[in-house]
Design a protein around this motif. Structure first.
Motif, PDB file in Angstrom:
ATOM      1  N   THR A  36       0.798  -1.105  -0.001  1.00 60.84           N
ATOM      2  CA  THR A  36      -0.016   0.059  -0.003  1.00 60.84           C
ATOM      3  C   THR A  36       0.671   1.070   0.065  1.00 60.84           C
ATOM      4  O   THR A  36       0.555   2.297   0.264  1.00 60.84           O
ATOM      5  N   ASP A  39      -0.532   3.973  -2.451  1.00 59.90           N
ATOM      6  CA  ASP A  39      -1.819   4.159  -2.542  1.00 59.90           C
ATOM      7  C   ASP A  39      -2.263   5.697  -2.542  1.00 59.90           C
ATOM      8  O   ASP A  39      -3.422   5.865  -3.167  1.00 59.90           O
ATOM      9  N   ASP A  99      -4.252  -0.476   6.339  1.00 63.14           N
ATOM     10  CA  ASP A  99      -3.617  -0.646   5.089  1.00 63.14           C
ATOM     11  C   ASP A  99      -4.569  -0.862   4.033  1.00 63.14           C
ATOM     12  O   ASP A  99      -4.313  -0.672   2.890  1.00 63.14           O
ATOM     13  N   ASP A 100      -5.971  -1.042   4.323  1.00 62.49           N
ATOM     14  CA  ASP A 100      -7.085  -1.356   3.114  1.00 62.49           C
ATOM     15  C   ASP A 100      -8.095  -0.436   3.174  1.00 62.49           C
ATOM     16  O   ASP A 100      -8.905  -0.346   2.493  1.00 62.49           O
ATOM     17  N   THR A 103      -9.080   2.030   0.472  1.00 57.68           N
ATOM     18  CA  THR A 103      -8.621   1.501  -0.695  1.00 57.68           C
ATOM     19  C   THR A 103      -9.967   1.783  -1.494  1.00 57.68           C
ATOM     20  O   THR A 103      -9.981   2.118  -2.956  1.00 57.68           O
ATOM     21  N   PHE A 185      -8.492  -6.571  -2.393  1.00 58.88           N
ATOM     22  CA  PHE A 185      -8.241  -5.478  -3.417  1.00 58.88           C
ATOM     23  C   PHE A 185      -9.221  -6.016  -4.618  1.00 58.88           C
ATOM     24  O   PHE A 185     -10.132  -4.988  -4.993  1.00 58.88           O
TER      25      PHE A 185
END
Length: 649
Positions: A36, A39, A99-100, A103, A185
């Motif tokens: 990431t 990102d 981290d997500d 997204t 993802f």
């Protein structure tokens, strides 16, 4: 007399949640980590299209989504998790989710770019039709998105899809509101297709849509989705009675938390109707837990701010930052301190003290860290010492009046010799205070256990014959040196100091920091500037022998001169006690905002907790009583806390 140590080991929270009757099973997921690091480019990238399509709607929408997500996350922490010491998310889960969780927002921006180019009227219809567009999106959600999501969600639970994608989301058994955004993802693309009909279908049918309606739908969707992943118990008959329409049309958090617990039940998005009709509904109730009384508070550890790096770890800003290391900004350290001082001064006008979560000790006592709204600048200027000491006594008085707390520990800067002679002045001020003088207030520094921890770090290195000591002039350093030369008569210690602290043949002194390069091990108990280290290493004429800098300063800050030196010197934080994740002696967030990993604690803090459990009724201030060092160390070990292992290659 000290009470028998609490040695009960409990299963981790994640395991407890899955030990349910019937169908609770752990999800599987292919362990593939996605980098990431870049990102932020996904976020900034759509700006490149500003000449061919309006980008403001995309950024207004995504910033609004981020704002409300963080607002809900902060409110959930403050009003749900902060006082419940049984709600604790693992550091591993926090890192994975951080981290997500944003997204999907970035990918939705990229999905909107081609749609704006191909179907401009889908986002820029006449403003007069915005209300109608919102209503049409609402209907499309109820009649299309809800059943479509139910079908897609069941497909995601097919073992191959679970392993490939959806298992990533189900790694979170205990959820946060923002867990709703955490997906594999590739799964995000499926959701773009699943939720898109809410505004794409009305556009196809009626030939109009507006970005305000699209953005409003997405923000509302995030809020409701976050609600479903919260730890709120809503058991009103409006949501539970079979005669209430809301039972079928709108879920409660426990409905979706049941999905995370049972795994193959409660697939619905927001409307349990689909699970009820198709036989996949199952009632779930979070276990009602018995907490210690809300007003109980047996001990307060009086902490302090260590600069901007500490401010960034408070969970009110983001729970995902609670266990971050101390982070330096691009600003010079002096500027950081000045900025922090301005923030602290303004904060102090509204809130003189900052309260961390309460935690449970030995299933019987309640502790809490409370920080003064002071900056490092206040501890650097002697003219401010009197005000800092008055704030400490004011806090002691307030907590006793409010909750009857009698026992207080002093954090690192709050017990400096220059400030209050290692707590002696605080104990004296308490005795002289008209309200506190007869309240049996106890003041502890916890430094005895700090000495034990630092001593054992060095003593447990069997091959170590000499080391360089920075900051041995304080009471901790002095006690450590005295114990080492007694227990290890062959060890040689060189102390970086202008003053001779101890007179012993094995102890020598240096005023030249570059001499640290002659020692494989350097022990630091005092914060020195990066410039001092840089100059010292630059002035080394021969090879740098130093392999490790063991640092027990608080706050511990990154030292660029050490990190980037060609000799590959390891900068390792020590003076930390660690325990197993399932040690029931401490429960709750007792280990946050200290710039160290989860399930670690600074020895002075833990030493005060041992005093609390042992019901100590004397102060621990001033010089170290070496007779108590070994006693406290054995007590810490008996409760499952010890130094983390370090390797010196």
């Amino acid at each position: 007399m000290c009470k028998r140590p609490e040695t009960k080991i409990e299963p981790p929270a994640e395991e407890v949640s899955t030990q349910l009757k019937g169908e609770a099973i752990a999800p599987s997921h292919t362990a593939k980590e996605r980098s990431t690091k870049y990102d932020w480019l996904l976020f900034l990238g759509p700006a490149l299209f500003w000449k061919i399509t309006p980008i403001a709607p995309m950024y207004i929408t995504v910033i609004a989504r981020m704002f409300f997500t963080h607002l809900i996350l902060s409110l959930h922490y403050m009003f749900v998790d902060k006082e419940n010491y049984l709600n604790k998310i693992s550091e591993k889960q926090l890192k994975r989710e951080r981290d997500d969780y944003l997204t999907g927002y970035y990918l939705h921006m990229w999905a909107q770019i081609p749609l704006q180019l191909l179907f401009p009227s889908m986002f820029f219809s006449d403003n007069s039709g915005i209300k109608q567009c919102i209503f049409e999106a609402f209907l499309a959600h109820i009649f299309v998105v809800e059943p479509l999501y139910y079908a897609a969600h069941r497909w995601l639970h097919v073992p191959t899809q679970m392993k490939a994608m959806h298992g990533f989301h189900h790694l979170s058994i205990n959820t946060l509101p923002s867990t709703s955004l955490v997906q594999n993802f590739h799964e995000h693309f499926l959701y773009v297709a699943t939720f898109g009909p809410a505004f794409f279908l009305p556009y196809l049918l009626f030939g109009r849509q507006h970005w305000v309606a699209v953005g409003g739908y997405l923000v509302a969707f995030d809020v409701i989705n976050s609600f479903g992943h919260s730890n709120i118990r809503i058991r009103s008959w409006l949501f539970t009675s079979k005669y209430s329409p809301l039972t079928y049309l709108f879920y409660t958090p426990e409905v979706h938390l049941g999905h995370h617990a049972y795994f193959n039940k409660n697939f619905c998005l927001f409307m349990p109707l689909w699970d009820i009709m198709l036989g996949t509904y199952r009632e779930y109730r979070k276990k009602d837990v018995q907490l210690l009384p809300k007003n109980q508070q047996d001990f307060v550890f009086i902490g302090h701010n260590g600069g901007l790096g500490h401010l960034l770890t408070i969970p009110e800003l983001s729970v995902y930052n609670m266990y971050d290391n101390y982070v330096r900004t691009w600003l010079p350290l002096s500027t950081e301190i000045l900025v922090m001082h301005v923030i602290a001064s303004i904060t102090r006008l509204l809130a003189p003290f900052y309260y961390c979560p309460r935690y449970c000790v030995a299933n019987e006592y309640i502790g809490r860290i409370v920080c003064l709204s002071r900056s490092p600048y206040d501890y650097m200027k002697s003219s401010r010492y009197n005000d800092v000491n008055k704030d400490i006594v004011k806090l002691i008085k307030k907590e006793h009046q409010k909750k009857g707390t009698r026992k207080f520990g002093l954090g690192n800067l709050n017990k400096m010799k220059q400030l209050n002679d290692g707590g002696i002045e605080i104990a004296k001020m308490v005795k002289e205070d008209e309200y506190l003088k007869d309240k049996n207030i106890r003041v502890w520094t916890g430094d005895t256990l700090t000495v034990a921890s630092v001593y054992h770090i060095i003593a447990d290195m069997p091959e170590l014959q000499s080391f360089y000591y920075i900051g041995a002039g304080g009471k901790v350093g002095t006690a450590v040196c005295e114990m080492l030369v007694k227990s290890k008569p062959n060890i040689k210690i060189k102390i970086f100091s202008r003053h001779q602290i101890l007179d012993h043949p094995n102890i020598s002194y240096s005023t030249d920091l570059s001499e640290m390069a002659d020692y494989e091990v350097v022990l630091a108990g005092k914060i020195l500037s990066n410039k001092m280290y840089k100059t010292a290493l630059k002035n080394v004429s021969g090879d740098v022998r130093t392999r490790v800098l063991l640092d027990y300063t608080v706050p511990i800050m990154p030292i660029e001169a050490i990190q980037k030196h060609s000799a590959d010197i390891k900068h390792i934080r020590v003076g930390l006690l660690k325990t197993q994740t399932n040690n029931a002696f401490l429960k709750g967030y007792w280990d946050i905002c200290m710039a160290h990993p989860q399930y670690h604690i600074v020895p002075c803090h833990f030493g005060c907790l041992l005093h609390t459990v042992c019901e100590r009724e004397t102060n621990e201030v001033g010089d170290i009583c070496q007779k108590e060092v070994d006693k406290l160390w054995r007590m810490a070990l008996a409760r499952g806390f010890s130094n983390a292992q370090i390797e010196v290659s």
